[in-house]
Design a protein around this motif. Structure first.
Motif, short mmCIF file in Angstrom:
data_model
loop_
_atom_site.label_atom_id
_atom_site.label_comp_id
_atom_site.label_asym_id
_atom_site.label_seq_id
_atom_site.Cartn_x
_atom_site.Cartn_y
_atom_site.Cartn_z
N THR A 393 0.86 -1.25 0.03
CA THR A 393 -0.13 -0.05 -0.02
C THR A 393 0.74 1.27 -0.09
OG1 THR A 393 -1.82 -1.25 1.16
CG2 THR A 393 -1.89 1.26 1.18
N GLN A 394 2.10 1.33 1.03
CA GLN A 394 2.80 2.52 1.13
C GLN A 394 3.52 3.06 -0.32
OE1 GLN A 394 2.26 4.61 3.43
NE2 GLN A 394 0.96 3.29 4.09
N HIS A 395 4.10 1.58 -0.93
CA HIS A 395 4.57 1.90 -2.20
C HIS A 395 3.68 2.40 -3.22
CE1 HIS A 395 6.55 0.66 -6.05
NE2 HIS A 395 5.40 0.04 -6.46
N HIS A 396 2.64 2.24 -3.25
CA HIS A 396 1.38 2.90 -4.34
C HIS A 396 1.23 4.18 -3.97
CE1 HIS A 396 1.30 -0.76 -7.27
NE2 HIS A 396 1.26 -1.35 -5.85
N LEU A 397 1.11 4.37 -2.69
CA LEU A 397 0.80 5.62 -2.08
C LEU A 397 1.83 6.63 -2.34
CD1 LEU A 397 -1.08 5.18 1.28
CD2 LEU A 397 -1.99 6.09 -0.64
N MET A 398 3.17 6.24 -2.18
CA MET A 398 4.47 7.18 -2.42
C MET A 398 4.59 7.35 -3.85
SD MET A 398 5.94 7.97 0.05
CE MET A 398 7.47 8.42 -0.40
N ARG A 399 4.11 6.42 -4.88
CA ARG A 399 4.08 6.69 -6.06
C ARG A 399 3.04 7.78 -6.73
NH1 ARG A 399 2.47 1.97 -9.79
NH2 ARG A 399 3.07 3.38 -11.41
N ALA A 400 1.91 7.62 -6.03
CA ALA A 400 0.95 8.83 -6.34
C ALA A 400 1.35 10.18 -5.63
CB ALA A 400 -0.51 8.34 -5.64
N SER A 401 2.15 10.15 -4.46
CA SER A 401 2.56 11.35 -4.08
C SER A 401 3.62 11.87 -4.83
CB SER A 401 3.30 11.20 -2.64
OG SER A 401 2.17 10.76 -1.55
N GLY A 402 4.45 11.10 -5.43
CA GLY A 402 5.52 11.55 -6.57
C GLY A 402 5.04 12.15 -7.78
N ARG A 406 5.61 15.98 -8.81
CA ARG A 406 6.10 16.41 -10.29
C ARG A 406 5.33 17.18 -11.07
NH1 ARG A 406 8.25 11.25 -9.21
NH2 ARG A 406 10.33 10.99 -9.85
N GLY A 407 3.81 17.31 -10.38
CA GLY A 407 2.87 17.88 -11.25
C GLY A 407 2.26 17.10 -12.42
N HIS A 408 2.13 15.87 -12.38
CA HIS A 408 1.57 14.75 -13.10
C HIS A 408 0.54 14.05 -12.65
CE1 HIS A 408 4.95 15.80 -15.69
NE2 HIS A 408 5.71 15.40 -14.98
N PRO A 409 -0.71 14.84 -12.20
CA PRO A 409 -1.79 14.05 -11.77
C PRO A 409 -2.26 13.00 -12.65
CG PRO A 409 -2.41 16.37 -12.21
CD PRO A 409 -0.71 16.12 -12.41
N ASP A 410 -2.04 13.40 -13.99
CA ASP A 410 -2.78 12.26 -15.11
C ASP A 410 -2.29 10.97 -14.76
OD1 ASP A 410 -0.39 13.90 -15.62
OD2 ASP A 410 -0.21 12.26 -17.44
N GLU A 411 -1.38 10.64 -14.06
CA GLU A 411 -0.64 9.35 -13.71
C GLU A 411 -1.42 8.52 -12.90
OE1 GLU A 411 3.46 9.81 -13.07
OE2 GLU A 411 3.90 10.72 -14.73
N LEU A 412 -2.15 9.32 -12.17
CA LEU A 412 -2.84 8.73 -10.75
C LEU A 412 -3.84 7.53 -11.08
CD1 LEU A 412 -3.54 11.89 -8.58
CD2 LEU A 412 -1.84 10.13 -8.34
N VAL A 431 -9.47 6.51 -1.05
CA VAL A 431 -9.34 7.78 -0.93
C VAL A 431 -8.40 8.48 -1.95
CG1 VAL A 431 -9.28 7.80 1.51
CG2 VAL A 431 -7.37 7.70 0.65
N LEU A 432 -7.56 7.41 -2.76
CA LEU A 432 -6.88 7.92 -3.96
C LEU A 432 -7.87 8.29 -5.10
CD1 LEU A 432 -3.77 5.96 -4.35
CD2 LEU A 432 -3.79 8.51 -4.26
N GLU A 433 -8.89 7.24 -5.16
CA GLU A 433 -9.92 7.30 -6.06
C GLU A 433 -10.91 8.52 -5.98
OE1 GLU A 433 -11.71 3.40 -7.80
OE2 GLU A 433 -11.47 3.08 -5.59
N ALA A 434 -10.95 8.98 -4.70
CA ALA A 434 -11.89 10.10 -4.24
C ALA A 434 -11.13 11.40 -4.58
CB ALA A 434 -11.96 10.36 -2.79
N TYR A 435 -9.70 11.62 -4.53
CA TYR A 435 -9.08 12.47 -4.86
C TYR A 435 -9.00 12.64 -6.56
CZ TYR A 435 -5.10 15.68 -5.78
OH TYR A 435 -4.23 16.60 -6.05
N VAL A 436 -8.99 11.49 -7.06
CA VAL A 436 -8.89 11.80 -8.47
C VAL A 436 -10.27 12.23 -9.08
CG1 VAL A 436 -9.14 10.32 -10.92
CG2 VAL A 436 -7.07 10.10 -9.15
N ALA A 437 -11.31 11.69 -8.44
CA ALA A 437 -12.76 12.18 -8.72
C ALA A 437 -12.95 13.68 -8.49
CB ALA A 437 -13.85 11.47 -7.93
N GLY A 438 -12.41 14.35 -7.58
CA GLY A 438 -12.46 15.51 -7.11
C GLY A 438 -11.86 16.38 -8.07
N ARG A 439 -10.62 16.00 -8.52
CA ARG A 439 -9.74 16.82 -9.44
C ARG A 439 -10.44 16.64 -10.64
NH1 ARG A 439 -4.22 18.38 -8.81
NH2 ARG A 439 -4.29 18.45 -11.10
N SER A 440 -11.03 15.65 -11.10
CA SER A 440 -11.74 15.47 -12.61
C SER A 440 -13.02 16.38 -12.61
CB SER A 440 -11.84 14.09 -12.83
OG SER A 440 -11.24 13.31 -12.08
N GLY A 441 -13.59 16.93 -11.65
CA GLY A 441 -14.78 17.50 -11.68
C GLY A 441 -15.98 16.72 -11.39
#
Length: 557
Positions: A393-402, A406-412, A431-441
């Motif tokens: 879990t931490q591996h993938h969360l850290m990938r998302a944070s990275g 870097r300014g690449h939310p499209d990778e999430l 919660v990662l999915e929630a964040y992507v949904a929030g950013r995508s309107g």
């Protein structure tokens, strides 16, 4: 037009130097060194780093015997004896690691081979050791059979033995195995080392059995398992009232309960934890884990100065006790001392390069200070170090944070898909999915997902940060602040919220007043200079090296 061919550089280029080269060539002017003075300081730090502990001490002297202790195979009739087999293995490993003339791979290093057939030569090569100890254990009633064999890296035997004993003799077997291995590897045992081998063991094997069961529960790291661990440690004390390790276990488990949130009044847990830890210290002042347990309870009862003092006592008792080094690093982070935090975590990795939890912290520090190449390397390595769901879990969360840093939310989206396929914990993925949904309107979908997953007790620092970001996107500052008040993150939140521009929305809330922290931020010399937006969040910014000091691991504290 395009990125340079980074593969054209020699493979031996150090990751930090590669990061400097990348930033010198980036199109984003904000990421470049500001001037030649900055670049000179960074290159100077790289030269120091190459000649310091991380270079000169990374490889032990060739003459030092080295060993990995693999988890013994449980040949008992059922899996109910797995805890006993694991405990015996870990205690033999701990005994051997006390010998100054022997380098022993840590428990973290060998955990990944547990329960699977291994190639001795590959294990020795992976861990950089000259010999491997493997064995098996069969327990039936009050009888135990332990077999052990010591193999050179080429697979040839150095020593082998079988022990058929009563359970009461299991401590003697551990001593015999340690002494035999020392003899086979030609390591001289001093009288003090011989005495230390059995110093922490109880007189009654029944207490030891209960303690090992409690230790197994503790390692599950859930609120229920911590409570069960306390119950088992208490039963061990009923058998042997002066069992210092069991008392320390109660204190440590109480501290973990406070960290994860006990619900209701925490005062009884604080009292129980402090009483137990301090009684363990009275029984054995050299027991580092007892001081660390006291520190954990003090930290989550609000006594930060007392917590730091207890951690320093733990390190004085055992300078190689990485849990205390790691906890002390967190104390420094809470004071804004990123360089000191990194020094201690890097010192821990010198002691135990296979420690996945410390690797997460160093990756996080590299990320928030703009060292993307090193962050990527560490994040990839974390996944190789452990198949435990927590680290997956931490591996993938850290990938998302990275990706965000870097300014690449499209990778999430792809990261979320990979996390789910890899078996990451559902609440953190949610919660990662929630964040992507929030950013995508998609505010309604984001709100539903956040409601479903933000209450998960499995959310760690990364999951809670993404949940708070989502709440801010939805305009719910109160919910974001509420998430940051959880015990697990509350003491980290004032620094985390100021270092993450995406969380600056909480800084106008009274919980974070004043907006500009009165703390001095100590920024790593080895990192690119801090940007203006975050610089403004602190009263002062000072620069210090994050390279571990050879002479004093507590430098700057």
């Amino acid at each position: 037009e395009r990125e340079p061919d980074w593969n054209a550089l020699p493979a031996a280029v150090p990751p930090r130097l590669l990061d400097v080269i990348r930033r010198c060539l980036t199109k984003d002017v904000e990421q470049r060194p500001r001037d030649i003075g900055d670049l000179r300081r960074e290159l100077g730090a790289l030269i120091l780093d190459g000649s310091s502990s991380s270079g000169s001490r990374a490889a032990p002297a060739a003459a030092t015997p080295s060993l990995a202790v693999l988890y013994f195979e449980n040949l008992s009739s059922g899996a109910e004896n797995d805890y006993f087999c694991s405990g015996i293995t870990e205690d033999i490993l701990t005994d051997l690691s006390k010998l100054k003339g022997l380098r022993v791979a840590s428990r973290n290093a060998v955990a990944r081979y547990r329960g699977s057939a291994v190639d001795i030569a590959k294990v020795a090569g992976d861990l950089g050791v000259g010999a491997v100890l493997e064995g098996s254990l069969r327990r039936a009633g009050d009888r135990v059979r332990i077999t052990a064999q010591l193999l050179k890296s080429d697979g040839f035997h150095l020593w082998a033995e079988r022990y058929d004993r009563k359970l009461d003799d299991v401590f003697a077997v551990q001593d015999e195995i340690a002494a035999s291995i020392a003899g086979a590897l030609r390591v001289a045992l001093t009288p003090a080392e011989s005495e230390a081998l059995g110093r922490e063991r109880p007189a009654d094997v029944r207490a030891y059995d209960l303690y090992l069961k409690g230790r197994e529960q503790y390692e599950l790291r859930t609120v229920l398992s911590f409570r069960e661990a306390i119950r088992l440690f208490e039963k061990a004390i009923e058998v042997e009232p002066d069992y210092a390790l069991a008392w320390a276990g109660i204190g440590d488990a109480c501290g973990q309960l406070l960290q994860w949130g006990v619900g209701g009044d925490p005062a009884p847990v604080v009292r129980r934890g402090l009483d137990a830890a301090r009684h363990a210290i009275e029984l054995d002042r050299r027991l580092a884990v007892a001081h660390k347990a006291e520190a954990l309870v003090l930290r989550f009862s609000g006594d930060l100065a007392g917590s730091e003092a207890a951690l320093r006592r733990a390190i004085e008792a055992d300078p190689r006790f990485t849990p205390a080094l790691g906890n002390l690093a967190v104390e420094l982070f809470c004071r804004g001392n990123l360089a000191g935090t990194e020094r201690l975590h890097r010192r821990s990795l010198e002691i135990d390069p296979q420690d996945a939890f410390t690797s997460i912290w160093v990756a996080h520090l590299a990320g928030i200070t703009g060292r993307w190449v090193e962050m990527d390397r560490l994040v990839a390595r974390i996944r190789k170090l452990s198949d435990d769901q927590f680290y997956i879990t931490q591996h993938h969360l850290m990938r998302a944070s990275g990706a965000l840093l870097r300014g690449h939310p499209d990778e999430l989206a792809a990261i979320i898909e990979g996390a789910r396929a890899d078996g990451a914990e559902a609440g953190n993925v949610g919660v990662l999915e929630a964040y992507v949904a929030g950013r995508s309107g998609q505010p309604e979908r984001a709100r539903i997902l956040l409601e479903q997953h933000s209450s998960s007790s499995a959310l760690g620092l990364g999951g809670l940060s993404f949940a708070a970001r989502t709440a801010l996107i939805l305009g719910d500052v109160e919910q974001a602040v509420s998430l940051f008040r959880r015990p697990l993150i509350a003491h980290l939140a004032p620094i985390v919220a100021r270092l993450d521009v995406g969380l600056h929305g909480v800084l106008d809330h009274e919980a974070f007043a004043p907006r500009v922290s009165p703390l001095t931020l100590v920024w790593p010399l080895e990192a690119p200079m801090i940007d203006a937006a975050r610089h403004r969040m602190f009263r002062e910014v000072r620069i210090e090296s994050a390279t571990p000091d050879v002479s004093d691991v507590l430098r700057g504290i």
